[in-house]
Design a protein around this motif. Structure first.
Motif, PDB file in Angstrom:
ATOM      1  N   MET A   1       0.822  -1.218   0.000  1.00  9.07           N
ATOM      2  CA  MET A   1       0.000   0.000   0.000  1.00  9.07           C
ATOM      3  C   MET A   1       0.861   1.275   0.000  1.00  9.07           C
ATOM      4  SD  MET A   1      -3.054  -0.902  -0.325  1.00  9.07           S
ATOM      5  CE  MET A   1      -3.869   0.652  -0.011  1.00  9.07           C
ATOM      6  N   ARG A   2       2.118   1.125   0.437  1.00 11.98           N
ATOM      7  CA  ARG A   2       3.000   2.290   0.455  1.00 11.98           C
ATOM      8  C   ARG A   2       3.246   2.801  -0.962  1.00 11.98           C
ATOM      9  NH1 ARG A   2       8.678   2.407   3.854  1.00 11.98           N
ATOM     10  NH2 ARG A   2       8.873   4.671   3.973  1.00 11.98           N
ATOM     11  N   ASP A   3       3.433   1.851  -1.902  1.00 11.74           N
ATOM     12  CA  ASP A   3       3.654   2.227  -3.289  1.00 11.74           C
ATOM     13  C   ASP A   3       2.394   2.837  -3.896  1.00 11.74           C
ATOM     14  OD1 ASP A   3       5.903   2.356  -4.833  1.00 11.74           O
ATOM     15  OD2 ASP A   3       5.497   0.531  -5.965  1.00 11.74           O
ATOM     16  N   PHE A   4       1.243   2.339  -3.470  1.00 13.13           N
ATOM     17  CA  PHE A   4      -0.024   2.909  -3.935  1.00 13.13           C
ATOM     18  C   PHE A   4      -0.107   4.380  -3.519  1.00 13.13           C
ATOM     19  CE2 PHE A   4      -4.499   3.958  -3.749  1.00 13.13           C
ATOM     20  CZ  PHE A   4      -5.060   3.271  -4.826  1.00 13.13           C
ATOM     21  N   GLY A   5       0.282   4.649  -2.271  1.00 14.08           N
ATOM     22  CA  GLY A   5       0.292   6.021  -1.772  1.00 14.08           C
ATOM     23  C   GLY A   5       1.279   6.903  -2.511  1.00 14.08           C
ATOM     24  N   ALA A   6       2.413   6.310  -2.926  1.00 15.18           N
ATOM     25  CA  ALA A   6       3.403   7.077  -3.683  1.00 15.18           C
ATOM     26  C   ALA A   6       2.833   7.509  -5.034  1.00 15.18           C
ATOM     27  CB  ALA A   6       4.665   6.245  -3.888  1.00 15.18           C
ATOM     28  N   GLY A   7       2.107   6.586  -5.687  1.00 13.96           N
ATOM     29  CA  GLY A   7       1.480   6.926  -6.960  1.00 13.96           C
ATOM     30  C   GLY A   7       0.440   8.017  -6.808  1.00 13.96           C
ATOM     31  N   PHE A   8      -0.363   7.922  -5.760  1.00 18.44           N
ATOM     32  CA  PHE A   8      -1.370   8.953  -5.497  1.00 18.44           C
ATOM     33  C   PHE A   8      -0.699  10.289  -5.188  1.00 18.44           C
ATOM     34  CE2 PHE A   8      -4.474  11.011  -2.538  1.00 18.44           C
ATOM     35  CZ  PHE A   8      -5.458  11.246  -3.491  1.00 18.44           C
ATOM     36  N   GLY A   9       0.460  10.213  -4.543  1.00 22.18           N
ATOM     37  CA  GLY A   9       1.201  11.427  -4.224  1.00 22.18           C
ATOM     38  C   GLY A   9       1.633  12.175  -5.480  1.00 22.18           C
ATOM     39  N   GLY A 174      -7.270   2.150 -14.468  1.00 19.72           N
ATOM     40  CA  GLY A 174      -6.263   2.974 -13.801  1.00 19.72           C
ATOM     41  C   GLY A 174      -4.857   2.685 -14.278  1.00 19.72           C
ATOM     42  N   PHE A 175      -4.547   1.404 -14.460  1.00 21.59           N
ATOM     43  CA  PHE A 175      -3.192   1.041 -14.896  1.00 21.59           C
ATOM     44  C   PHE A 175      -2.901   1.602 -16.283  1.00 21.59           C
ATOM     45  CE2 PHE A 175      -0.162  -1.678 -17.088  1.00 21.59           C
ATOM     46  CZ  PHE A 175       0.869  -1.760 -16.169  1.00 21.59           C
ATOM     47  N   LEU A 197       5.887  -0.089 -20.612  1.00 18.23           N
ATOM     48  CA  LEU A 197       4.946  -1.012 -19.979  1.00 18.23           C
ATOM     49  C   LEU A 197       5.622  -1.832 -18.890  1.00 18.23           C
ATOM     50  CD1 LEU A 197       1.931  -1.491 -20.459  1.00 18.23           C
ATOM     51  CD2 LEU A 197       2.532  -3.394 -21.965  1.00 18.23           C
ATOM     52  N   ALA A 198       6.855  -2.270 -19.166  1.00 23.71           N
ATOM     53  CA  ALA A 198       7.604  -3.046 -18.175  1.00 23.71           C
ATOM     54  C   ALA A 198       7.911  -2.213 -16.933  1.00 23.71           C
ATOM     55  CB  ALA A 198       8.897  -3.566 -18.800  1.00 23.71           C
ATOM     56  N   MET A 199       8.221  -0.931 -17.133  1.00 20.21           N
ATOM     57  CA  MET A 199       8.476  -0.034 -16.004  1.00 20.21           C
ATOM     58  C   MET A 199       7.269   0.014 -15.062  1.00 20.21           C
ATOM     59  SD  MET A 199      10.321   3.322 -17.611  1.00 20.21           S
ATOM     60  CE  MET A 199      12.085   3.415 -17.894  1.00 20.21           C
ATOM     61  N   LEU A 200       6.087   0.147 -15.648  1.00 20.13           N
ATOM     62  CA  LEU A 200       4.872   0.269 -14.839  1.00 20.13           C
ATOM     63  C   LEU A 200       4.491  -1.065 -14.201  1.00 20.13           C
ATOM     64  CD1 LEU A 200       2.711   2.662 -17.031  1.00 20.13           C
ATOM     65  CD2 LEU A 200       3.808   3.164 -14.852  1.00 20.13           C
ATOM     66  N   ARG A 201       4.749  -2.152 -14.891  1.00 21.58           N
ATOM     67  CA  ARG A 201       4.474  -3.457 -14.291  1.00 21.58           C
ATOM     68  C   ARG A 201       5.362  -3.686 -13.080  1.00 21.58           C
ATOM     69  NH1 ARG A 201       4.090  -6.749 -20.014  1.00 21.58           N
ATOM     70  NH2 ARG A 201       1.848  -6.445 -20.369  1.00 21.58           N
ATOM     71  N   GLY A 202       6.588  -3.159 -13.143  1.00 17.98           N
ATOM     72  CA  GLY A 202       7.485  -3.270 -12.007  1.00 17.98           C
ATOM     73  C   GLY A 202       7.057  -2.416 -10.826  1.00 17.98           C
ATOM     74  N   ARG A 203       6.235  -1.398 -11.088  1.00 18.11           N
ATOM     75  CA  ARG A 203       5.694  -0.533 -10.031  1.00 18.11           C
ATOM     76  C   ARG A 203       4.171  -0.509 -10.134  1.00 18.11           C
ATOM     77  NH1 ARG A 203       8.914   3.477  -8.197  1.00 18.11           N
ATOM     78  NH2 ARG A 203       7.253   3.741  -6.664  1.00 18.11           N
ATOM     79  N   ARG A 204       3.587  -1.711 -10.179  1.00 19.77           N
ATOM     80  CA  ARG A 204       2.160  -1.854 -10.445  1.00 19.77           C
ATOM     81  C   ARG A 204       1.297  -1.086  -9.443  1.00 19.77           C
ATOM     82  NH1 ARG A 204       0.380  -5.902 -13.714  1.00 19.77           N
ATOM     83  NH2 ARG A 204       2.306  -7.039 -13.269  1.00 19.77           N
ATOM     84  N   MET A 205       1.621  -1.175  -8.158  1.00 18.38           N
ATOM     85  CA  MET A 205       0.802  -0.507  -7.150  1.00 18.38           C
ATOM     86  C   MET A 205       0.900   1.005  -7.266  1.00 18.38           C
ATOM     87  SD  MET A 205      -0.950  -2.734  -5.647  1.00 18.38           S
ATOM     88  CE  MET A 205      -1.657  -1.654  -4.392  1.00 18.38           C
ATOM     89  N   ALA A 206       2.074   1.513  -7.610  1.00 17.61           N
ATOM     90  CA  ALA A 206       2.227   2.957  -7.821  1.00 17.61           C
ATOM     91  C   ALA A 206       1.397   3.403  -9.017  1.00 17.61           C
ATOM     92  CB  ALA A 206       3.693   3.320  -8.023  1.00 17.61           C
ATOM     93  N   ALA A 207       1.401   2.580 -10.075  1.00 17.28           N
ATOM     94  CA  ALA A 207       0.596   2.897 -11.259  1.00 17.28           C
ATOM     95  C   ALA A 207      -0.890   2.928 -10.906  1.00 17.28           C
ATOM     96  CB  ALA A 207       0.861   1.869 -12.362  1.00 17.28           C
ATOM     97  N   LEU A 208      -1.322   1.978 -10.074  1.00 17.75           N
ATOM     98  CA  LEU A 208      -2.725   1.954  -9.655  1.00 17.75           C
ATOM     99  C   LEU A 208      -3.041   3.133  -8.737  1.00 17.75           C
ATOM    100  CD1 LEU A 208      -3.264  -1.867  -8.964  1.00 17.75           C
ATOM    101  CD2 LEU A 208      -3.985  -0.546 -10.959  1.00 17.75           C
ATOM    102  N   GLY A 209      -2.090   3.480  -7.872  1.00 19.70           N
ATOM    103  CA  GLY A 209      -2.296   4.613  -6.970  1.00 19.70           C
ATOM    104  C   GLY A 209      -2.473   5.913  -7.718  1.00 19.70           C
ATOM    105  N   PHE A 210      -1.810   6.029  -8.856  1.00 17.02           N
ATOM    106  CA  PHE A 210      -1.954   7.216  -9.690  1.00 17.02           C
ATOM    107  C   PHE A 210      -3.238   7.143 -10.527  1.00 17.02           C
ATOM    108  CE2 PHE A 210      -1.322   9.898 -13.369  1.00 17.02           C
ATOM    109  CZ  PHE A 210      -0.624  10.990 -12.893  1.00 17.02           C
ATOM    110  N   GLY A 211      -3.462   5.978 -11.152  1.00 17.06           N
ATOM    111  CA  GLY A 211      -4.527   5.881 -12.145  1.00 17.06           C
ATOM    112  C   GLY A 211      -5.925   5.601 -11.640  1.00 17.06           C
ATOM    113  N   VAL A 212      -6.059   4.795 -10.575  1.00 13.94           N
ATOM    114  CA  VAL A 212      -7.405   4.434 -10.111  1.00 13.94           C
ATOM    115  C   VAL A 212      -8.172   5.644  -9.572  1.00 13.94           C
ATOM    116  CG1 VAL A 212      -8.702   3.076  -8.410  1.00 13.94           C
ATOM    117  CG2 VAL A 212      -6.868   2.005  -9.724  1.00 13.94           C
ATOM    118  N   PRO A 213      -7.572   6.463  -8.683  1.00 11.54           N
ATOM    119  CA  PRO A 213      -8.311   7.658  -8.238  1.00 11.54           C
ATOM    120  C   PRO A 213      -8.661   8.585  -9.400  1.00 11.54           C
ATOM    121  CG  PRO A 213      -6.437   7.262  -6.802  1.00 11.54           C
ATOM    122  CD  PRO A 213      -6.275   6.360  -7.985  1.00 11.54           C
ATOM    123  N   LEU A 214      -7.764   8.670 -10.379  1.00 14.77           N
ATOM    124  CA  LEU A 214      -8.015   9.503 -11.546  1.00 14.77           C
ATOM    125  C   LEU A 214      -9.176   8.940 -12.362  1.00 14.77           C
ATOM    126  CD1 LEU A 214      -6.824  12.075 -12.784  1.00 14.77           C
ATOM    127  CD2 LEU A 214      -5.351  10.622 -14.194  1.00 14.77           C
TER     128      LEU A 214
END
Length: 270
Positions: A1-9, A174-175, A197-214
């Motif tokens: 969840m920390r990475d999810f928060g980073a993406g939202f940040g 979101g992804f 695409l590989a970059m985002l798969r490696g940081r999947r939760m950050a990608a979701l943290g950015f994209g899902v709220p959006l």
């Protein structure tokens, strides 16, 4: 969840950035306004025509009595409109970025400039950048359509179709929304579609943290238009982090290609 928060940040940082730079906020609104008008018309047509579409697709239910005919057709009408809305959320960004390529390239460069160091440039003519953007967006849409069809079919499963499937739909949206937005900055750095695409798969939760709220916010009419400039700014900040850059870093890799070759990365000094 920390990475999810980073993406939202990063999403919040992007909105703050355009808030501090009002000129860029207004500049970035124009493509979104054009796309918004087009999509409102398309969704309105789908809304008023969904009943006729489902009636045409289910001739076998013409002789069914109540409540079965209404149940199957109303359910299918809901799923058709939900699929249309799902695709609209995903394709909105792709179409807006395509329409506003020069606008968002300039905005993204301004964010890079504000972070210090050098500003990466693709060195490609505008028509070539538009072609690459359209081609990569089509690749995303093919993937989204694949997942959309699977989720549409799963929507008929009792309970799961009304609970798990919508959640998965927002995650998929979101992804790929994050993928589309970060491509503005990463494409300028000469990073190819598969590597992005590989970059985002490696940081999947950050990608979701950015994209899902959006994605969720995009469901509110006109909000997508207002958030697009900040979303591009935030995605640029996220792209810098994905590419291992910090404030003041040069964006070129050690094995950067010859600047005279198409697709190579160029840098402009502040």
């Amino acid at each position: 969840m920390r990475d999810f928060g980073a993406g939202f940040g990063y999403l919040l940082q992007g909105q703050k950035w355009v808030g501090r730079n009002g000129r860029w906020f207004g500049f970035g609104l124009l493509p979104g306004l054009v796309t918004f008008v087009l999509y409102v018309g398309a969704l309105a047509g789908l809304f008023y025509g969904a009943d006729d579409l489902t009636a045409w697709a289910t001739p076998f239910a013409d002789d069914w009595g109540s409540p079965w005919q209404g149940l199957i057709r109303n359910t299918l009408t809901f799923l058709v409109f939900a699929l249309g809305l799902f695709l609209a959320v995903i394709t909105f960004t792709a179409v807006t970025l395509l329409i506003g390529q020069p606008f968002y390239e300039s905005l993204s460069e301004a964010v890079d400039r504000g972070e210090g160091g050098e500003v990466p440039e693709s060195g490609l003519p505008l028509w070539r950048e538009l072609w690459i953007s359209a081609r990569d967006s089509l690749r995303v849409l093919v993937r989204v359509a694949f997942f959309g069809i699977l989720l549409f079919a799963a929507g008929f499963v009792p309970v799961v179709g009304q609970t798990v499937v919508p959640v998965l739909g927002f995650c998929v949206s979101g992804f790929f929304l994050t993928q589309e937005l970060t491509s503005v900055a990463l494409q300028r750095r000469g990073i190819e579609f598969k590597e992005r695409l590989a970059m985002l798969r490696g940081r999947r939760m950050a990608a979701l943290g950015f994209g899902v709220p959006l994605t969720l916010s995009f469901l509110i009419p006109f909000v997508a238009v207002l958030l697009m400039p900040g979303a591009v700014a935030g995605a640029t900040l996220m792209a810098r982090e994905l590419n291992g850059e910090t404030a003041g870093d040069a964006a070129a890799d050690d094995d950067a290609r010859d600047p005279s070759r198409p697709g190579s990365v160029h840098f402009r000094k502040n």
